[in-house]
Design an enzyme around this catalytic site. Structure first.
Site, PDB file in Angstrom:
ATOM      1  N   SER A   3       0.826  -1.214   0.000  1.00 40.28           N
ATOM      2  CA  SER A   3       0.000   0.000   0.000  1.00 40.28           C
ATOM      3  C   SER A   3       0.859   1.262   0.000  1.00 40.28           C
ATOM      4  O   SER A   3       0.382   2.341  -0.368  1.00 40.28           O
ATOM      5  CB  SER A   3      -0.926   0.013   1.222  1.00 40.28           C
TER       6      SER A   3
ATOM      7  N   SER B 254      -4.322  -4.283   2.201  1.00 38.33           N
ATOM      8  CA  SER B 254      -3.994  -3.123   3.065  1.00 38.33           C
ATOM      9  C   SER B 254      -4.868  -1.914   2.749  1.00 38.33           C
ATOM     10  O   SER B 254      -4.407  -0.771   2.785  1.00 38.33           O
ATOM     11  CB  SER B 254      -2.508  -2.764   2.941  1.00 38.33           C
TER      12      SER B 254
ATOM     13  N   ASP C 264       1.212  -5.516   9.701  1.00 34.48           N
ATOM     14  CA  ASP C 264       2.230  -5.187  10.705  1.00 34.48           C
ATOM     15  C   ASP C 264       1.877  -5.713  12.095  1.00 34.48           C
ATOM     16  O   ASP C 264       2.720  -5.683  12.996  1.00 34.48           O
ATOM     17  CB  ASP C 264       2.442  -3.672  10.769  1.00 34.48           C
TER      18      ASP C 264
ATOM     19  N   LYS D 165       9.318  -7.013   3.839  1.00 36.26           N
ATOM     20  CA  LYS D 165       9.466  -5.986   4.864  1.00 36.26           C
ATOM     21  C   LYS D 165      10.958  -5.826   5.205  1.00 36.26           C
ATOM     22  O   LYS D 165      11.827  -6.178   4.423  1.00 36.26           O
ATOM     23  CB  LYS D 165       8.643  -6.368   6.101  1.00 36.26           C
TER      24      LYS D 165
END
Length: 417
Positions: free
Chosen positions: A146, A173, A298, A325
């Site tokens: 995103s 997201s 997350d 990530k």
């Protein structure tokens, strides 16, 4: 190697001043700069990711080193592409030079941006020559990060013809995209979903305004975890500066943790006003948890550790972005949870499952953090169910929650190097 050994208190009565939202801070800074604003937003996050953006916007150097800031890399790439007449090199850590950015660069190039790879194709560092871009209709996959989509949206008002963004396939997201649109509108943008997969941003300049950043629901998640794992049935944790009805995607943490025995009580229900949330035990916990984290990836590490330590089997989906990530979080979780005695398996790199399978624990060498702040933040509370726990390279928390260890000490945790 730096290590912290964490020992948990028997009782918890604590009030935590959470960090400001990194997500809102980074968006507000880019939008503020595009508005030509002179007064920075108030209550900005003091994390590394935000500070590199503040420094870049203030000093405007030729070479901008955003270090390990993934959000900063993506947002600054789009921002610099529309800074007419300026040229910059955008770089970061060695890990950052192996995090993909090709999808965003391709999209910006389609809009007319002048961006050159200085190393490996598809990865930073980048040379960006800012210019006036026309905008128009742009098609991008909906299942990418995103942050790519948000980066494009935020420059939409600065494009001659605005921007119509058509997202193909499944959109992941979505709350982070909604957060971007909400922040843009706070600064006067005309930006809306025109249908389920299309966002229209008009060529309407941002307006300068005073702006206050609310505190971080992602940061709150670790205190929810502490409450869930605490054996003190009378424990109370107060979290200041959060908003009921927040646009932050990770505010869903309050609902998910209600399934794991944590009750949230807001001091006021007034929308849009920072308040204090009090956490207590509810005494009710599900025997097994299934959840799709596609809108809040997350939070995955927090719930993997929490569920395992509570002996709650789980099946978590929507984790495809975890592999790109700060580290490959799926592999990191499998390896570090095995140290604690839990055998996880993944499905297609997008799901994590723990069915109760155990192995012999061995965490004497400590939990490795892989230059990933959320590994340190989410594993530390596990000390509540162990005699103690060692975290390797604990300084990584500065990426999003710089005073985390200090806050744990104030809550009577022993944090010893």
């Amino acid at each position: 190697m730096t290590q912290y050994t964490i020992t948990a208190p028997d009782r918890i009565q604590h009030t935590a001043k959470l960090p400001a939202s990194k997500s809102i801070s980074n968006r507000a800074l880019i939008i503020h700069a595009l508005s030509g604003g002179r007064i920075l937003p108030e209550n900005l996050s003091d994390c590394d990711d935000t500070e590199v953006i503040v420094s870049a916007l203030k000093d405007n150097p030729y070479e901008i080193d955003i270090k390990a800031g993934g959000t900063a890399m993506r947002f600054m790439t789009a921002y610099l592409a529309v800074k007419e007449g300026e040229e910059h090199v955008l770089t970061g850590t060695e890990r950052m030079k192996h995090r993909p950015i090709g999808v965003l660069v391709d999209a910006l190039r389609f809009l007319g941006a002048d961006i050159t790879y200085m190393g490996e194709e598809g990865y930073p560092p980048l040379r960006i020559r800012g210019r006036r871009l026309d905008g128009g209709i742009l098609e991008v996959p909906g299942n990418i990060s995103s942050q790519y989509i948000s980066a494009l949206l935020m420059i939409g008002p600065a494009l001659s013809n605005g921007l119509t963004l058509q997202l193909t396939g499944d959109v992941i997201s979505r709350p982070y995209i909604d957060l971007t649109l909400w922040t843009m509108r706070e600064f006067g943008a005309d930006a809306e979903w025109s249908d389920y997969n299309t966002i229209a941003v008009q060529s309407q300049p941002y307006r300068e305004r005073a702006y206050y950043i609310e505190n971080d629901w992602s940061g709150a998640s670790y205190w929810y975890e502490i409450m869930a794992l605490s054996k003190d049935r009378e424990a109370t944790i107060r979290l200041e500066g959060l908003m009921d009805g927040s646009k932050q995607g990770d505010s869903s943490v309050r609902y998910i943790f209600s399934l794991l025995g944590v009750k949230s009580v807001f001091e006021t229900k007034e929308q849009g006003v920072p308040t204090t949330v009090t956490l207590r035990h509810s005494g009710r916990c599900v025997p097994r948890l299934e959840y799709d984290f596609v809108n809040s990836p997350d939070l995955a590490q927090t719930f993997v550790v929490t569920c395992a330590m509570l002996n709650v089997p789980f099946h978590f989906k929507g984790l495809s972005t975890l592999k790109i990530k700060e580290t490959d979080r799926i592999e990191a979780l499998k390896k570090e949870m095995r140290k604690l005695g839990f055998v996880l398996r993944d499905v297609n790199g997008s799901e994590l499952i723990w069915d109760g399978t155990r192995c012999e624990p061995d965490f004497q060498q400590g939990i490795d953090t892989y230059e990933d702040h959320r590994m340190a933040l989410s594993f530390a509370p596990a000390a509540l169910r162990l005699d103690s726990l060692t975290i390797n390279q604990p300084q990584v928390v500065t990426k999003s929650y710089p005073h985390y260890w200090e806050d744990l000490r104030k809550a009577q945790f022993k944090v010893e190097s």
